[in-house]
Design a protein around this motif. Structure first.
Motif, PDB file in Angstrom:
ATOM      1  N   ASP A  29       1.218   8.182  -3.680  1.00 17.80           N
ATOM      2  CA  ASP A  29       1.392   8.693  -4.946  1.00 17.80           C
ATOM      3  C   ASP A  29       2.044  10.038  -5.136  1.00 17.80           C
ATOM      4  O   ASP A  29       2.511  10.695  -6.089  1.00 17.80           O
ATOM      5  CB  ASP A  29       0.235   8.936  -5.956  1.00 17.80           C
ATOM      6  CG  ASP A  29      -0.349   7.714  -6.437  1.00 17.80           C
ATOM      7  OD1 ASP A  29       0.710   6.511  -6.387  1.00 17.80           O
ATOM      8  OD2 ASP A  29      -1.370   7.394  -6.834  1.00 17.80           O
ATOM      9  N   THR A  50      -4.132   5.015   6.975  1.00 15.92           N
ATOM     10  CA  THR A  50      -4.997   4.503   5.702  1.00 15.92           C
ATOM     11  C   THR A  50      -6.198   5.447   5.372  1.00 15.92           C
ATOM     12  O   THR A  50      -6.916   5.395   4.452  1.00 15.92           O
ATOM     13  CB  THR A  50      -5.893   3.274   6.467  1.00 15.92           C
ATOM     14  OG1 THR A  50      -6.441   3.750   7.849  1.00 15.92           O
ATOM     15  CG2 THR A  50      -4.981   2.294   6.666  1.00 15.92           C
ATOM     16  N   LYS A  51      -6.230   6.528   6.379  1.00 12.87           N
ATOM     17  CA  LYS A  51      -7.275   7.487   5.896  1.00 12.87           C
ATOM     18  C   LYS A  51      -6.593   8.809   5.564  1.00 12.87           C
ATOM     19  O   LYS A  51      -7.482   9.983   5.030  1.00 12.87           O
ATOM     20  CB  LYS A  51      -8.439   8.009   6.925  1.00 12.87           C
ATOM     21  CG  LYS A  51      -9.175   6.546   7.142  1.00 12.87           C
ATOM     22  CD  LYS A  51     -10.098   6.598   8.145  1.00 12.87           C
ATOM     23  CE  LYS A  51     -10.627   5.432   8.321  1.00 12.87           C
ATOM     24  NZ  LYS A  51     -11.696   5.077   9.684  1.00 12.87           N
ATOM     25  N   HIS A  76      -6.954  14.397  -3.449  1.00 11.31           N
ATOM     26  CA  HIS A  76      -6.195  13.399  -4.129  1.00 11.31           C
ATOM     27  C   HIS A  76      -7.183  12.233  -4.672  1.00 11.31           C
ATOM     28  O   HIS A  76      -7.142  11.948  -5.927  1.00 11.31           O
ATOM     29  CB  HIS A  76      -5.142  12.766  -3.581  1.00 11.31           C
ATOM     30  CG  HIS A  76      -4.425  11.630  -4.191  1.00 11.31           C
ATOM     31  ND1 HIS A  76      -3.612  11.638  -5.256  1.00 11.31           N
ATOM     32  CD2 HIS A  76      -4.439  10.284  -3.947  1.00 11.31           C
ATOM     33  CE1 HIS A  76      -2.966  10.796  -5.880  1.00 11.31           C
ATOM     34  NE2 HIS A  76      -3.677   9.588  -4.777  1.00 11.31           N
ATOM     35  N   GLU A  77      -7.987  11.538  -3.733  1.00 10.26           N
ATOM     36  CA  GLU A  77      -8.543  10.338  -4.123  1.00 10.26           C
ATOM     37  C   GLU A  77      -9.962  10.746  -4.750  1.00 10.26           C
ATOM     38  O   GLU A  77     -10.447  10.297  -5.705  1.00 10.26           O
ATOM     39  CB  GLU A  77      -8.950   9.990  -2.608  1.00 10.26           C
ATOM     40  CG  GLU A  77      -9.388   8.422  -2.526  1.00 10.26           C
ATOM     41  CD  GLU A  77      -9.268   7.972  -1.360  1.00 10.26           C
ATOM     42  OE1 GLU A  77      -8.637   6.792  -1.002  1.00 10.26           O
ATOM     43  OE2 GLU A  77     -10.156   8.599  -0.282  1.00 10.26           O
ATOM     44  N   GLU A  78     -10.514  11.722  -4.261  1.00 11.06           N
ATOM     45  CA  GLU A  78     -11.963  11.894  -4.948  1.00 11.06           C
ATOM     46  C   GLU A  78     -11.943  12.954  -6.314  1.00 11.06           C
ATOM     47  O   GLU A  78     -12.657  12.840  -7.147  1.00 11.06           O
ATOM     48  CB  GLU A  78     -12.976  12.767  -3.976  1.00 11.06           C
ATOM     49  CG  GLU A  78     -13.195  11.920  -2.483  1.00 11.06           C
ATOM     50  CD  GLU A  78     -13.662  12.859  -1.413  1.00 11.06           C
ATOM     51  OE1 GLU A  78     -14.712  13.570  -1.833  1.00 11.06           O
ATOM     52  OE2 GLU A  78     -13.616  12.420  -0.310  1.00 11.06           O
ATOM     53  N   ARG A 109      -5.674  14.313   1.216  1.00 10.97           N
ATOM     54  CA  ARG A 109      -5.932  12.885   0.614  1.00 10.97           C
ATOM     55  C   ARG A 109      -7.416  12.830   0.021  1.00 10.97           C
ATOM     56  O   ARG A 109      -7.455  12.205  -0.859  1.00 10.97           O
ATOM     57  CB  ARG A 109      -6.092  11.873   2.087  1.00 10.97           C
ATOM     58  CG  ARG A 109      -6.525  10.570   1.792  1.00 10.97           C
ATOM     59  CD  ARG A 109      -5.960   9.708   0.713  1.00 10.97           C
ATOM     60  NE  ARG A 109      -7.005   8.335   1.081  1.00 10.97           N
ATOM     61  CZ  ARG A 109      -6.558   7.576   1.813  1.00 10.97           C
ATOM     62  NH1 ARG A 109      -5.500   7.449   2.613  1.00 10.97           N
ATOM     63  NH2 ARG A 109      -7.328   6.433   1.947  1.00 10.97           N
ATOM     64  N   ARG A 110      -8.291  13.748   0.468  1.00 10.35           N
ATOM     65  CA  ARG A 110      -9.549  13.532  -0.042  1.00 10.35           C
ATOM     66  C   ARG A 110      -9.504  14.097  -1.671  1.00 10.35           C
ATOM     67  O   ARG A 110      -9.970  13.839  -2.475  1.00 10.35           O
ATOM     68  CB  ARG A 110     -10.499  14.478   0.560  1.00 10.35           C
ATOM     69  CG  ARG A 110     -10.970  13.631   1.987  1.00 10.35           C
ATOM     70  CD  ARG A 110     -12.184  14.151   2.787  1.00 10.35           C
ATOM     71  NE  ARG A 110     -13.356  14.230   1.674  1.00 10.35           N
ATOM     72  CZ  ARG A 110     -14.315  14.963   2.063  1.00 10.35           C
ATOM     73  NH1 ARG A 110     -14.547  15.620   3.149  1.00 10.35           N
ATOM     74  NH2 ARG A 110     -15.642  14.938   1.083  1.00 10.35           N
ATOM     75  N   VAL A 151      -0.960   9.783   1.198  1.00  9.16           N
ATOM     76  CA  VAL A 151      -1.098   9.669  -0.049  1.00  9.16           C
ATOM     77  C   VAL A 151       0.213   9.192  -1.114  1.00  9.16           C
ATOM     78  O   VAL A 151       1.238   9.730  -1.166  1.00  9.16           O
ATOM     79  CB  VAL A 151      -1.226  11.252  -0.857  1.00  9.16           C
ATOM     80  CG1 VAL A 151      -1.229  11.206  -2.233  1.00  9.16           C
ATOM     81  CG2 VAL A 151      -2.274  12.160  -0.034  1.00  9.16           C
ATOM     82  N   LYS A 201      -9.350  12.798  -8.023  1.00  8.14           N
ATOM     83  CA  LYS A 201      -7.970  12.233  -8.751  1.00  8.14           C
ATOM     84  C   LYS A 201      -7.046  12.982  -9.359  1.00  8.14           C
ATOM     85  O   LYS A 201      -6.906  12.970 -10.461  1.00  8.14           O
ATOM     86  CB  LYS A 201      -8.959  11.651  -9.901  1.00  8.14           C
ATOM     87  CG  LYS A 201      -9.950  10.844  -9.486  1.00  8.14           C
ATOM     88  CD  LYS A 201     -10.053   9.373 -10.257  1.00  8.14           C
ATOM     89  CE  LYS A 201     -11.490   8.396  -9.789  1.00  8.14           C
ATOM     90  NZ  LYS A 201     -11.464   8.307  -8.248  1.00  8.14           N
ATOM     91  N   LYS A 252       0.763  -1.203  -0.088  1.00 14.35           N
ATOM     92  CA  LYS A 252       0.048   0.107  -0.079  1.00 14.35           C
ATOM     93  C   LYS A 252       0.738   1.368   0.120  1.00 14.35           C
ATOM     94  O   LYS A 252       0.298   2.219  -0.333  1.00 14.35           O
ATOM     95  CB  LYS A 252      -0.818   0.086   1.088  1.00 14.35           C
ATOM     96  CG  LYS A 252      -2.031  -0.799   0.915  1.00 14.35           C
ATOM     97  CD  LYS A 252      -2.862  -0.781   2.293  1.00 14.35           C
ATOM     98  CE  LYS A 252      -4.051  -2.046   2.297  1.00 14.35           C
ATOM     99  NZ  LYS A 252      -4.819  -2.077   3.587  1.00 14.35           N
TER     100      LYS A 252
END
Lengths: 366, 366
Positions: free
Chosen positions: A276, A270-271, A234-236, A231-232, A274, A238, A48
């Motif tokens: 990447d 985990t939350k 990045h994730e949401e 993180r949000r 990032v 993209k 991960k």
């Protein structure tokens, strides 16, 4: 009215108490099992690419002289968290401490004497419930801010983070999706900046407008809310994340906190991590390239060198050839360079020259 | 394009240099006269109710071994400030340090080695020009935030500070009227809150909506921008200012910084102090009245008691009977009470009970 999300959390909180009652009824020693957060239970999850907690659990028993107080404290904090959730409010960690601090009837003993005792219990309960304290409605101090072509809904208010002047959007402590929703955006990447003064300069230059990006600073070591926000985004949305720090071990470590997480909050990775995220600089190969004059180099001291030796052996750095090369070059160079030194090259040098070149050429460490 | 405001400041900056050139031409020892900011030149202006600088000036001479470096540094910072003003940009204090730091040609000597050397020179120039560094485009770290029925124009963006969710409006470092304008408002008073966690609670309770006010926190000791903002809100919107702090000497002192100013920034008081500010609490008479349980009292230590002895003799406190009585009561009580302890009385106790009663009954010290 209790939301569906809170209902589930409330159930889980109640189950802590129900389990204890059952233990009593069965004449068993009441026990709460809590994921261990000690260093020996923290590991780097290579797959991960982030820090994580292992499976080790610790028992907290009622009938145990050395654990009875901690046991009572755990139930007490859990009951106060239930109260906060039921009311749908949020309270600060300091306030939760006061809500939980009282003197036991007929005794001189306090349930808590210091916040140092209550904060770790909150983290225990995060582990117990596999939920963040932010989800439970507990906030801490805020730090970071951001700006860019993005609309955020914050407790119902629609906020355009490109229309907040010199101030920017102050990142709240609780940025969970029940409180904050990411709406429209027109960003291509996220630039995380270590220092506030550099963020201010880039914001004034409207770097985010010219390059369609979100600029964000955690003002040094970021608060939990800042990491969670990155993180949000990045994730949401993209979007790739580029981190821009001082050229010193402290800056490099801040990058790794955004990327892999931090040891003392491994369960939070985990939350918030990032994996990447790219390290844009400032790095040793930039010195010659951008011609940073000698008078803006700051000599490293023993503390800097000691910290490099520690960090280069961390699991997430030690097998990374690019980073080992960078650490070696840093030690050889023997100096640090701060982001703010770039302003001496020209007030707008960072936004007009340094960053555009670096991003265009993908001159980063990933 | 240089604005009229900046033109005047530029002229004044140039005059520093012109004076030095004239001194050279007249074969005089070039001298810059700077208002002294030492304690001996700071006094309490009873009439105005604020701290102020006296008339004492210090000479900074070129032909003086102990002053030549400081003389050069003053001219150097002045020339960099000119550059910033001409470009119409803003830069941070750390960035200004780097802009001014270089090695003298043919020597090993640096113009500046540390920011500790450049920051005081900036304050010298503030005194020289009778202008704030904020007017000259120099920012520092931000701290405070605010919310309420007020619209602010910040670098062109119209920001409604009642529509910023849990975040609030982060108060910028530079809040001078060329950068920030106060537009419409519907507020009746300004509530200044010492601690961020209490501000968050009150913001969540929408205290500012129910009571038509602006709530603002400087997160402990306020930054210059926070103090300047409170003063502008008070002066331009003609609103009373109520300060709400912890019940301890550190909170009482924070109140006095908003009201009379601080000793080390005495020259800033004329632009930031609010001599009319009222101290709402928490104060000793609130303990019984609001029934604060003993377990939420924190015993004072020697440092607290020493600080009370110092502060009660400050000129702006020593002739004030109400404050002398309060200090006496505080020492007698021997404990501190934090704002956050009020949350233990009920999550919304502060916004629904404590503050409304205090304000309605004008139960403050002025």
């Amino acid at each position: 009215m209790v939301s569906k999300r809170n209902k589930k959390l409330l159930e889980n909180l109640e189950n802590i108490g129900n389990k204890v009652i059952k233990d009593f009824e069965k004449n068993k020693n009441p026990t709460i099992k809590i994921p261990s957060r000690t260093l020996s239970n923290v590991y780097f999850d290579e797959k991960k690419g982030m820090l994580a907690l292992g499976d080790k659990m610790i028992d907290r028993n009622y009938f145990n002289l050395s654990q009875a107080k901690k046991f009572m404290q755990t139930l007490l904090i859990a009951s106060k968290l239930k109260e906060v959730l039921q009311k749908g409010n949020t309270v600060g960690l300091r306030q939760l401490f006061y809500m939980s601090k009282h003197t036991l009837e007929g005794l001189e003993e306090n349930t808590f004497d210091n916040q140092d005792e209550s904060d770790p219990v909150v983290e225990d309960i995060e582990g117990l419930l596999d939920a963040l304290r932010e989800e439970l409605g507990i906030f801490a101090a805020t730090k970071g801010k951001m700006a860019g072509p993005l609309k955020i809904r914050d407790k119902g208010d629609l906020i355009n983070t490109s229309k907040l002047g010199s101030s920017g959007y102050g990142i709240p402590s609780i940025v969970e999706d029940h409180a904050i929703q990411l709406e429209d955006h027109d960003a291509k990447f996220i630039l995380v900046i270590e220092k506030e003064q550099m963020w201010n300069r880039l914001n004034e230059d409207k770097f985010w407008k010219k390059h369609n990006c979100i600029i964000l600073t955690g003002k040094g070591q970021p608060a939990r809310g800042d990491r969670r926000m990155v993180r949000r985004l990045h994730e949401e949305l993209k979007l790739p994340v580029y981190v821009f720090t001082d050229m010193d071990i402290w800056g490099y470590y801040i990058y790794s906190v955004y990327k892999q997480g931090s040891i003392n909050l491994a369960h939070f990775s985990t939350k918030a991590a990032v994996p990447d995220a790219k390290f844009l600089g400032f790095k040793t190969s930039d010195i010659k390239r951008f011609d940073i004059p000698k008078e803006h180099w700051i000599k490293m001291n023993k503390g800097d060198l000691k910290r490099i030796r520690e960090i280069k052996d961390y699991d997430w750095f030690k097998n990374d050839k690019k980073w080992q090369k960078e650490f070696k070059a840093l030690v050889k160079f023997g100096h640090k360079i701060e982001q703010d030194a770039l302003v001496a090259k020209g007030i707008e040098f960072t936004s007009k020259d340094y960053l555009p070149v670096k991003i265009k050429e993908k001159d980063w460490i990933d």
